[in-house]
Structures are given as structure tokens and as C-alpha cells.
Design a protein around this motif. Structure first.
Motif, PDB file in Angstrom:
ATOM      1  N   ILE A 124      33.466   8.271 -67.332  1.00 21.06           N
ATOM      2  CA  ILE A 124      32.634   8.496 -66.144  1.00 21.06           C
ATOM      3  C   ILE A 124      31.349   9.225 -66.540  1.00 21.06           C
ATOM      4  O   ILE A 124      30.246   8.858 -66.093  1.00 21.06           O
ATOM      5  N   ALA A 125      31.452  10.204 -67.402  1.00 23.07           N
ATOM      6  CA  ALA A 125      30.270  10.954 -67.833  1.00 23.07           C
ATOM      7  C   ALA A 125      29.285  10.055 -68.580  1.00 23.07           C
ATOM      8  O   ALA A 125      28.065  10.180 -68.412  1.00 23.07           O
ATOM      9  N   ALA A 126      29.792   9.123 -69.398  1.00 28.32           N
ATOM     10  CA  ALA A 126      28.912   8.238 -70.173  1.00 28.32           C
ATOM     11  C   ALA A 126      28.109   7.303 -69.286  1.00 28.32           C
ATOM     12  O   ALA A 126      27.068   6.783 -69.705  1.00 28.32           O
ATOM     13  N   GLY A 127      28.591   7.082 -68.062  1.00 25.83           N
ATOM     14  CA  GLY A 127      27.910   6.161 -67.171  1.00 25.83           C
ATOM     15  C   GLY A 127      26.930   6.804 -66.217  1.00 25.83           C
ATOM     16  O   GLY A 127      26.377   6.121 -65.344  1.00 25.83           O
ATOM     17  N   GLN A 128      26.672   8.099 -66.394  1.00 22.56           N
ATOM     18  CA  GLN A 128      25.836   8.798 -65.414  1.00 22.56           C
ATOM     19  C   GLN A 128      24.340   8.698 -65.686  1.00 22.56           C
ATOM     20  O   GLN A 128      23.531   9.038 -64.817  1.00 22.56           O
ATOM     21  N   ASP A 154      16.029  -2.086 -69.620  1.00 26.15           N
ATOM     22  CA  ASP A 154      16.882  -3.244 -69.898  1.00 26.15           C
ATOM     23  C   ASP A 154      18.344  -2.814 -70.024  1.00 26.15           C
ATOM     24  O   ASP A 154      19.252  -3.495 -69.530  1.00 26.15           O
ATOM     25  N   ALA A 155      18.561  -1.693 -70.699  1.00 21.88           N
ATOM     26  CA  ALA A 155      19.937  -1.212 -70.881  1.00 21.88           C
ATOM     27  C   ALA A 155      20.578  -0.889 -69.542  1.00 21.88           C
ATOM     28  O   ALA A 155      21.748  -1.220 -69.302  1.00 21.88           O
ATOM     29  N   ALA A 156      19.836  -0.270 -68.648  1.00 27.74           N
ATOM     30  CA  ALA A 156      20.386   0.048 -67.333  1.00 27.74           C
ATOM     31  C   ALA A 156      20.750  -1.215 -66.570  1.00 27.74           C
ATOM     32  O   ALA A 156      21.749  -1.252 -65.839  1.00 27.74           O
ATOM     33  N   THR A 157      19.948  -2.262 -66.747  1.00 22.41           N
ATOM     34  CA  THR A 157      20.231  -3.532 -66.076  1.00 22.41           C
ATOM     35  C   THR A 157      21.518  -4.153 -66.623  1.00 22.41           C
ATOM     36  O   THR A 157      22.350  -4.657 -65.853  1.00 22.41           O
ATOM     37  N   ALA A 158      21.709  -4.110 -67.936  1.00 22.70           N
ATOM     38  CA  ALA A 158      22.951  -4.620 -68.526  1.00 22.70           C
ATOM     39  C   ALA A 158      24.147  -3.806 -68.051  1.00 22.70           C
ATOM     40  O   ALA A 158      25.229  -4.360 -67.790  1.00 22.70           O
ATOM     41  N   PHE A 159      23.977  -2.510 -67.949  1.00 21.95           N
ATOM     42  CA  PHE A 159      25.019  -1.627 -67.408  1.00 21.95           C
ATOM     43  C   PHE A 159      25.406  -2.074 -65.998  1.00 21.95           C
ATOM     44  O   PHE A 159      26.587  -2.197 -65.659  1.00 21.95           O
ATOM     45  N   GLY A 160      24.402  -2.335 -65.158  1.00 20.55           N
ATOM     46  CA  GLY A 160      24.674  -2.778 -63.789  1.00 20.55           C
ATOM     47  C   GLY A 160      25.347  -4.125 -63.726  1.00 20.55           C
ATOM     48  O   GLY A 160      26.216  -4.364 -62.873  1.00 20.55           O
ATOM     49  N   LEU A 161      24.968  -5.044 -64.635  1.00 19.25           N
ATOM     50  CA  LEU A 161      25.604  -6.365 -64.668  1.00 19.25           C
ATOM     51  C   LEU A 161      27.089  -6.238 -64.984  1.00 19.25           C
ATOM     52  O   LEU A 161      27.937  -6.867 -64.335  1.00 19.25           O
ATOM     53  N   ALA A 162      27.429  -5.434 -65.988  1.00 21.31           N
ATOM     54  CA  ALA A 162      28.838  -5.261 -66.353  1.00 21.31           C
ATOM     55  C   ALA A 162      29.627  -4.727 -65.177  1.00 21.31           C
ATOM     56  O   ALA A 162      30.742  -5.186 -64.885  1.00 21.31           O
ATOM     57  N   GLY A 199      29.081   0.198 -68.567  1.00 21.48           N
ATOM     58  CA  GLY A 199      29.288  -0.271 -67.195  1.00 21.48           C
ATOM     59  C   GLY A 199      30.707  -0.740 -66.960  1.00 21.48           C
ATOM     60  O   GLY A 199      31.322  -0.445 -65.919  1.00 21.48           O
ATOM     61  N   TYR A 200      31.245  -1.469 -67.924  1.00 23.36           N
ATOM     62  CA  TYR A 200      32.647  -1.916 -67.885  1.00 23.36           C
ATOM     63  C   TYR A 200      33.583  -0.706 -67.861  1.00 23.36           C
ATOM     64  O   TYR A 200      34.523  -0.630 -67.055  1.00 23.36           O
ATOM     65  N   ASN A 201      33.320   0.256 -68.750  1.00 23.02           N
ATOM     66  CA  ASN A 201      34.184   1.438 -68.837  1.00 23.02           C
ATOM     67  C   ASN A 201      34.126   2.274 -67.562  1.00 23.02           C
ATOM     68  O   ASN A 201      35.143   2.843 -67.144  1.00 23.02           O
ATOM     69  N   LEU A 202      32.947   2.375 -66.950  1.00 24.24           N
ATOM     70  CA  LEU A 202      32.832   3.151 -65.724  1.00 24.24           C
ATOM     71  C   LEU A 202      33.690   2.541 -64.621  1.00 24.24           C
ATOM     72  O   LEU A 202      34.402   3.256 -63.907  1.00 24.24           O
ATOM     73  N   TYR A 203      33.629   1.219 -64.492  1.00 25.95           N
ATOM     74  CA  TYR A 203      34.453   0.580 -63.468  1.00 25.95           C
ATOM     75  C   TYR A 203      35.938   0.849 -63.743  1.00 25.95           C
ATOM     76  O   TYR A 203      36.711   1.140 -62.822  1.00 25.95           O
ATOM     77  N   ALA A 204      36.341   0.745 -64.999  1.00 22.29           N
ATOM     78  CA  ALA A 204      37.741   1.010 -65.342  1.00 22.29           C
ATOM     79  C   ALA A 204      38.125   2.444 -64.995  1.00 22.29           C
ATOM     80  O   ALA A 204      39.214   2.707 -64.466  1.00 22.29           O
ATOM     81  N   ALA A 205      37.226   3.400 -65.281  1.00 20.55           N
ATOM     82  CA  ALA A 205      37.533   4.799 -65.010  1.00 20.55           C
ATOM     83  C   ALA A 205      37.637   5.077 -63.512  1.00 20.55           C
ATOM     84  O   ALA A 205      38.422   5.931 -63.085  1.00 20.55           O
ATOM     85  N   VAL A 240      19.985  -8.382 -47.787  1.00 21.10           N
ATOM     86  CA  VAL A 240      20.872  -7.460 -48.485  1.00 21.10           C
ATOM     87  C   VAL A 240      22.005  -7.039 -47.555  1.00 21.10           C
ATOM     88  O   VAL A 240      21.778  -6.578 -46.434  1.00 21.10           O
ATOM     89  N   THR A 241      23.228  -7.212 -48.020  1.00 21.22           N
ATOM     90  CA  THR A 241      24.401  -6.788 -47.249  1.00 21.22           C
ATOM     91  C   THR A 241      25.034  -5.524 -47.807  1.00 21.22           C
ATOM     92  O   THR A 241      25.868  -4.903 -47.142  1.00 21.22           O
ATOM     93  N   ARG A 242      24.644  -5.152 -49.023  1.00 17.48           N
ATOM     94  CA  ARG A 242      25.184  -3.942 -49.644  1.00 17.48           C
ATOM     95  C   ARG A 242      24.215  -3.474 -50.714  1.00 17.48           C
ATOM     96  O   ARG A 242      23.706  -4.289 -51.488  1.00 17.48           O
ATOM     97  N   GLN A 243      23.942  -2.193 -50.777  1.00 23.94           N
ATOM     98  CA  GLN A 243      23.032  -1.602 -51.751  1.00 23.94           C
ATOM     99  C   GLN A 243      23.676  -0.336 -52.287  1.00 23.94           C
ATOM    100  O   GLN A 243      24.076   0.537 -51.523  1.00 23.94           O
ATOM    101  N   TYR A 244      23.784  -0.217 -53.628  1.00 20.50           N
ATOM    102  CA  TYR A 244      24.517   0.915 -54.191  1.00 20.50           C
ATOM    103  C   TYR A 244      24.176   1.094 -55.661  1.00 20.50           C
ATOM    104  O   TYR A 244      23.525   0.237 -56.277  1.00 20.50           O
ATOM    105  N   THR A 245      24.615   2.172 -56.212  1.00 21.45           N
ATOM    106  CA  THR A 245      24.572   2.382 -57.656  1.00 21.45           C
ATOM    107  C   THR A 245      26.007   2.360 -58.175  1.00 21.45           C
ATOM    108  O   THR A 245      26.944   2.723 -57.447  1.00 21.45           O
ATOM    109  N   PRO A 246      26.210   1.956 -59.424  1.00 26.58           N
ATOM    110  CA  PRO A 246      27.577   1.973 -59.973  1.00 26.58           C
ATOM    111  C   PRO A 246      28.196   3.371 -59.954  1.00 26.58           C
ATOM    112  O   PRO A 246      29.417   3.499 -59.802  1.00 26.58           O
ATOM    113  N   GLN A 247      27.368   4.395 -60.085  1.00 22.41           N
ATOM    114  CA  GLN A 247      27.910   5.747 -60.079  1.00 22.41           C
ATOM    115  C   GLN A 247      28.433   6.133 -58.692  1.00 22.41           C
ATOM    116  O   GLN A 247      29.333   6.972 -58.575  1.00 22.41           O
ATOM    117  N   ASN A 248      27.862   5.539 -57.642  1.00 27.40           N
ATOM    118  CA  ASN A 248      28.279   5.826 -56.267  1.00 27.40           C
ATOM    119  C   ASN A 248      28.445   4.509 -55.506  1.00 27.40           C
ATOM    120  O   ASN A 248      27.650   4.179 -54.628  1.00 27.40           O
TER     121      ASN A 248
END
Length: 695
Positions: free
Chosen positions: A17-21, A42-50, A117-123, A685-693
């Protein structure tokens, strides 16, 4: 060998969770749940895609990770052990460990971000995490490309045939057996792409059809996404589970469609083994010792009880070695040891011109796959992309080779300039439908077959879809948007297809016989107009009669057409009680427990590949048209696009409204708009969010 009660380490969820902040990214879900991912970098975009992909299909992402790690059997059981063995045989992790640091820092940042991004979802959802699948690193992401790319040109089939030529096995691509080896024929992995230059379009626009045919579910099923970062990444299209980028689609400047090609890129060497020592082989008159290493394979037996055993792997100068009852063989293939496929695809994502696109292609890190290209400047092209080994002439490289000659162990590849290319032909059209690159347009402009060496193993086959494109693209001097769509959704088998030519000859000859127990069936066949529309009452009988001739994977099963017809008649009577059920009753699209009639069929431009449902006899759509995109650049170079998906963006979540909300579009042969700017997107848009929240 040993028994272990629990081998899976427990992840440090708080660390994940900390690595994804630290990633600044917003995910916008549109009316159809498609994720539009806007990142600071670009890295943040790949994080969001995962993360977005994990929300929709985390189970498949994890299966891809397990397979790539050689840990699939630890979760799926003994049936997956061959896959884990293959990962070791191919040296996937040896290649990644040796080559990962040679990748550009920007490539590694994107791989690492996708992993985060994958790990954050798992956590956030630890109850969904599988043993051995969490956490992952950027190396896992790159390893996925190393593992999967050779399968697109048939590496798994070649290995399967070596193990058992009487019942060759290949990697399953969908269903419960996905990523394990099976003797069952797999759905056709085809595709088509078409590009129209401004000189040929009715309104001066450039048009591109992105239409790769993949399984509808599983590790190589399409997932739609829109990616945009403040560093310039700007892609719309589709990707696979585990991929941190768009595999085919478009940016503002250019786009491409991929189709599978299958040149001869795999070589098998028969080794001469020392009769006194089966670990020595002869090369250039001298005995050499096979290198050995142990591969631990862990198999799930029951709940957390797993069995680990070691399998010995052997390597010769040529490559990995298989010791089999009928001989000892070494393998060498295009892309072995190559870790740069993801880096090449990122360069294509960022390309802004044909010159930049072709510069990326010169990397030769993607060992196969055709590209049909178009851009805002009106350029179009077909690239028969492949890493062709620089082989010695005078040998039949499609046969087994003597393993005792070092001059047959090729070391590098022909340059990109040597591959067949069709650029801006006079007709203003290019296409590919898994056919020979020597037919890529209408009229002049094709590559000359005489220019290319036999050692390249370039395929020469045509498909029904290629015959249809060749015919339909020649009908009109100009092609409008509506005509372009009609061509893509064409439902016919072509009169020039050899299977149809033979069928019509047989039908005419059979109809002349004085007596036939199949007169009614012949009458039904005689009424067939070669179409596969849902109301067609001849197509089912015709298809069943011709199935082994229309599907190149089934040629070994061919029987005389009289016998094929008898089997088709019996099948339809048993399952439908008549010889002329409507095609839409015979061929169905299915999602969950719902079914719909569907137009199209195997190897038609509206590509639908089915598997028989044993209880009903219906053929259920499992592959083919799955993600469809039309791209248009107007006379001023402004881009727009439309798309549809076979099911919906929630590829695994049955509780989501987006599990099947595109089905009506898909079976109706329609598309939805792709929103390429925030101004266009925000009203939808039906939903707007960040992976962290996410909530």
C-alpha cells in the motif's frame, strides 16, 4: 522431492500500500465502464492501467503472473506442470535476470509502476490474492512478454508435436484450461487490419480498421483502455492482462492493427548422442557435454499441501534440449533470450510519424506479428514483421536439421529492411487477414516473392478473409465510411476460396446422380448463397459439411465430402430435428447464462469462431471479433475513433453492469464513440477516482 504444507510467503500488505502512494493518476470510467487513465507521468499512467484492469479481471492477471513465474501448477495442480516446465525450458527468467538492467530506465519505471498498481489492488483486496501471485515486480511484467511472444507464431505447438506427434498438444488460451497444455484444438487466433489512404476514400480521410481476433476470455483476451499522461503518452485501444501499454490502437498521429503471422521461426536440431554417455553430443567432430540445471516444480495436491520435485533441464550450443524416447533434440527460435519486446511496444505507443514508427520496428524485439499502419499524414502500410534468423542457404529449414554442424546454428537476424513491406501502394489500400504478405493490396505494389530467401519461411497461404478483402476493396473507386464498415462486417465465404470451388464442383456432380438418400440435404446446400446471416437456413448444413476445409487446423480430419455431409445431416437431425435451422439458432453468442443469435462465422470478415455445446449442439462463440475499432483522420489530420467489445469492460465481474453492456452493440455490428479528450469525456463519466482512494 519434498512435501511442503505451505510454500506461499505472506505478502507485506502495508508495504505494498505504501509503494502505491506516490503515483498521481485519475481513473475516469465512461458510460460503458471503459477506463480513461490520466496520469502525471507515463509511470503513473501504467500504474493506473494495472489497477483498473485488476478491478475488472484480477483473476486472469494473476494467472498470467503464475504462468510466467513457473508457479501455475502450485495453484492449478498437476495439469499445469508442463507449462511450468516450459517456462524453465525457454529460460524465461535467465533472460530477464540477465537483460532487465539493459532496458531503458523509462521502460523499467513503467514496468515497476504497473507492478505497483497490481500490488496495490491485491493489498486492498487480500481475499482475492492467489498464493505465489503477489507481490510482483517489474521483472514479472517484462517476463510476461518473454514468455508469451513466441506462442503467437506456434512455438508451443512445435514443442507439443515433438513430445507426441500422434496427439500434439498446445497451450490453451481460454476456459478452465487456460495456460495449461491441452490436446484440444484451440480457438483460431486470426485477425485483420485494413487501411485506406485519402486518395481512395470518398472524403479525403484516412481510415484504419483495428480488428485482431482473439479468445473472448482468458490471458490473451482484449481489454479496452484510454491512456494519457502529461509526459506525452496518448493512446486509445486495447491490451492483454499483464501488459502495461496499448498493444494495438492509435494516438493522435498514427495507429496500427496487429494480425498473427506464422513464418518459420523455430528450428529443431537432431543431436548425435555419445553411445557411452547420454549427456554428450557431437558437434563439428568433437564431443561436447550438455549443460544441466535443476528446475524445481511445485504442484498443488490438496488445499495447502504441495509437492515439489526437480526436473533436469539440458542445454546445448543450439539452445534447450529435449530428451525424448524417439531422439534428442535441441531447439532454437526467434526471440530466445530477448527482453526488449515491451520496450519496442512503448516506442510504438510514443511514435508520432511513419519514420519514428519504423525506427521502433528496427529493434526486432517482437519476433513476429503483422502491422497494418495508417497515420494523420495519409500514409498507409503493411509490415510483415518478424525476426528472421540469418540462416545458411541450401537447407530445408522447415525440416529437422543435423545437430552436429555448428554452421547451422544461426547467431543473429536479418535487418528490418529485409522484411516484406507494402507502403503507400497506388490503389490506396493495404490489408492483412493472416495471409501471405505477397498479397497486401489491390493491384500493383505487393512485395516481390522472388526477392526473399527461402530460408525466411514466409507463408504463402490465403484465407477466406483475404479473398474477400481483395474482392471488396476493388469494387469501388472510392470507399466511404459506410462502405468501409460494410466491408468489415461482410458475412460471406468467397467464390475464389478453394474450399468453395471444390464444394460447388462436388455439389454439381452429386446432384446429377440418379438416386441419393440426401436429396433434401442437397437441396438445402444448393440454396446456400455463401452467407452467414442469422436468418440463413442453408449455412448450418453447409458449414458442418465444409468445417474441416474451412478451418486450416482441421485439415488432418478431412473425409470425402459425401461422408462429411452424412455426418452433418446426422448432427443436425440429432440436435435440431431438421436440416435447415436458422444460422442464428445454430451459432450463438453467450455471456453468463444468456445467449443471443449472432451473424458471422469462421474465417469470414465478421469473424466468429465457435465451440460445440455438447448438450444443445449449438456452436458458442469463443473467439474472433472481440475488440473492434474504426479510426479516422480527417482532411486536417484530426483523429476520431469508435469501438466495441464482445462483452464489456468488466471482463470477469459478473455483478457489474459492464459485464455484458456492450453485447447488443457487438451482435448488432455497431460501435460506440471513443472519447479522446477530457472535454468530450466528462459528460459521460460515471465514476472518477484514484487507485489510492477507489471509493
Amino acid at each position: 522431492m519434498q512435501f511442503l504444507a505451505n510454500l506461499a510467503p505472506s505478502p507485506d500488505w502495508q508495504a505494498l500500500i505504501a509503494a502505491g502512494q506516490n503515483y498521481q493518476v485519475t481513473v475516469y470510467r465512461d458510460d460503458y465502464g471503459v477506463p480513461h487513465i490520466y496520469g502525471k507521468t507515463d509511470a503513473a499512467t501504467a500504474f493506473g492501467l494495472a489497477y483498473a484492469h485488476a478491478e475488472d479481471d484480477f483473476a486472469t492477471q494473476q494467472e498470467v503472473v503464475l504462468a510466467t513465474r513457473g508457479k501455475l501448477a502450485a495453484v492449478k495442480g498437476a495439469d499445469a506442470a508442463v507449462t511450468d516446465y516450459l517456462v524453465g525450458l525457454m529460460g524465461v527468467w535467465e533472460a530477464v535476470d540477465a537483460g532487465y538492467d539493459s532496458l531503458k530506465p523509462s521502460t523499467r519505471r513503467i514496468a515497476d509502476a504497473y507492478a505497483d498498481g497490481y500490488n496495490l489492488y491485491a493489498a486492498q483486496n487480500p481475499d482475492k490474492a492467489l498464493p505465489f501471485a503477489v507481490p510482483i515486480s517489474g521483472k514479472d511484467v517484462v517476463a510476461g512478454f518473454v514468455f508469451k511472444t513466441p506462442f503467437f507464431y506456434g512455438f508451443d505447438e512445435t514443442v507439443g508435436e515433438l513430445f507426441d506427434g500422434s496427439e500434439p498438444r498446445q497451450l490453451a488460451v481460454h476456459g478452465e484450461e487456460a495456460l495449461t497444455f491441452t490436446a484440444e484444438p484451440q480457438p483460431e487466433v486470426g485477425s485483420q487490419g485494413v487501411a485506406i489512404a485519402p486518395s481512395r476514400s470518398s472524403d479525403g480521410h484516412t481510415r484504419l480498421l483495428v480488428n485482431s481476433h482473439q479468445p473472448l476470455t482468458g490471458p490473451v483476451a482484449w481489454y479496452e483502455a484510454r491512456l494519457k499522461s502529461e509526459e506525452g503518452w496518448d493512446m486509445a485501444g486495447a491490451t492483454f492482462p499483464g501488459s502495461p501499454l496499448i498493444l494495438h490502437g492509435h494516438n493522435a498521429h498514427l495507429g496500427w492493427s496487429n494480425t498473427v503471422n506464422r513464418p518459420d521461426l523455430i528450428d529443431i536440431y537432431q543431436l548425435v548422442i555419445d553411445p557411452d554417455d547420454d549427456n554428450r553430443y557431437r558437434l563439428d567432430g568433437r564431443w561436447h557435454t550438455l549443460e544441466q540445471r535443476d528446475l524445481p516444480v511445485t504442484v498443488s495436491l490438496w488445499r495447502s499441501l504441495r509437492w515439489t520435485f526437480n526436473e533436469t533441464l539440458y542445454t546445448a550450443e543450439h539452445g534447450p534440449v529435449l530428451k525424448l524416447p524417439h531422439g534428442v533434440y535441441a531447439l532454437r527460435w526467434a526471440g530466445m533470450g530477448e527482453v526488449g519486446a515491451m520496450e519496442q511496444m512503448l516506442a510504438l505507443n510514443h511514435a508520432r510519424s511513419m519514420a519514428e514508427f519504423e525506427t521502433a520496428m528496427t529493434m526486432l524485439a517482437q519476433p513476429s506479428i503483422n502491422y497494418v499502419y495508417a497515420d494523420a499524414k495519409g500514409n498507409i502500410a503493411h509490415y510483415y514483421n518478424a525476426a528472421f534468423p540469418r540462416r545458411a542457404p541450401g537447407w530445408d529449414w522447415q525440416a529437422d536439421l543435423p545437430g552436429d554442424r555448428s554452421d547451422l546454428i544461426w547467431q543473429d537476424y536479418l535487418p528490418f529492411s529485409a522484411v516484406p513491406v507494402t507502403r503507400n501502394p497506388p490503389s490506396g489500400v493495404v490489408f492483412n487477414a493472416n495471409n501471405t504478405p505477397f498479397v497486401a493490396t489491390v493491384g500493383p505494389g505487393h512485395p516481390d516473392p522472388e526477392v526473399f530467401s527461402d530460408t525466411m519461411g514466409i507463408e504463402t497461404r490465403m484465407t477466406n478473409r483475404a479473398y474477400r478483402l481483395q474482392r471488396l476493396l476493388a469494387v469501388s473507386n472510392t470507399i466511404s465510411e459506410d462502405q468501409f464498415r460494410a466491408i468489415k462486417y461482410d458475412l460471406a465465404y468467397d467464390e475464389a476460396l478453394p474450399a468453395i470451388v471444390a464444394f460447388r464442383g462436388w455439389l454439381a456432380e452429386t446432384a446429377l446422380r440418379d438416386s441419393s438418400e440426401y436429396q433434401q440435404a442437397l437441396s438445402v446446400l444448393g440454396a446456400w448463397d455463401l452467407q452467414t446471416n442469422i436468418d440463413n437456413r442453408s449455412a448450418a448444413l453447409a458449414y458442418l459439411t465444409l468445417a474441416t476445409r474451412l478451418d486450416h487446423r482441421k485439415t488432418a480430419q478431412q473425409q470425402p465430402l459425401d461422408e462429411e455431409l452424412a455426418g452433418a445431416v446426422a448432427y443436425l437431425k440429432r440436435h435440431f430435428g431438421r436440416l435447415d435451422p436458422a444460422w442464428g439458432e445454430f451459432y450463438r453468442h453467450q455471456r453468463g447464462d444468456q445467449q443471443w443469435p449472432i451473424d458471422g462465422g469462421p474465417d469470414v470478415l465478421r469473424a466468429v469462431y465457435g465451440e460445440q455445446a455438447p448438450d444443445s449442439g449449438r456452436h458458442i462463440n469463443v473467439a474472433g471479433d472481440s475488440y473492434i475499432m474504426f479510426v479516422d483522420w480527417d482532411e486536417n489530420g484530426r483523429v476520431s475513433s469508435t469501438s466495441s467489445h464482445s462483452f464489456g469492460s468488466a471482463t470477469l465481474d459478473e455483478s457489474s453492469v459492464h459485464y455484458d453492456d456492450q453485447v447488443n452493440l457487438f451482435i448488432g455490428m455497431q460501435e460506440k464513440p471513443v472519447y479522446l479528450s477530457l472535454d468530450e469525456l466528462m459528460p459521460h463519466v460515471t465514476r472518477q477516482y484514484t487507485p489510492q482512494n477507489p471509493n
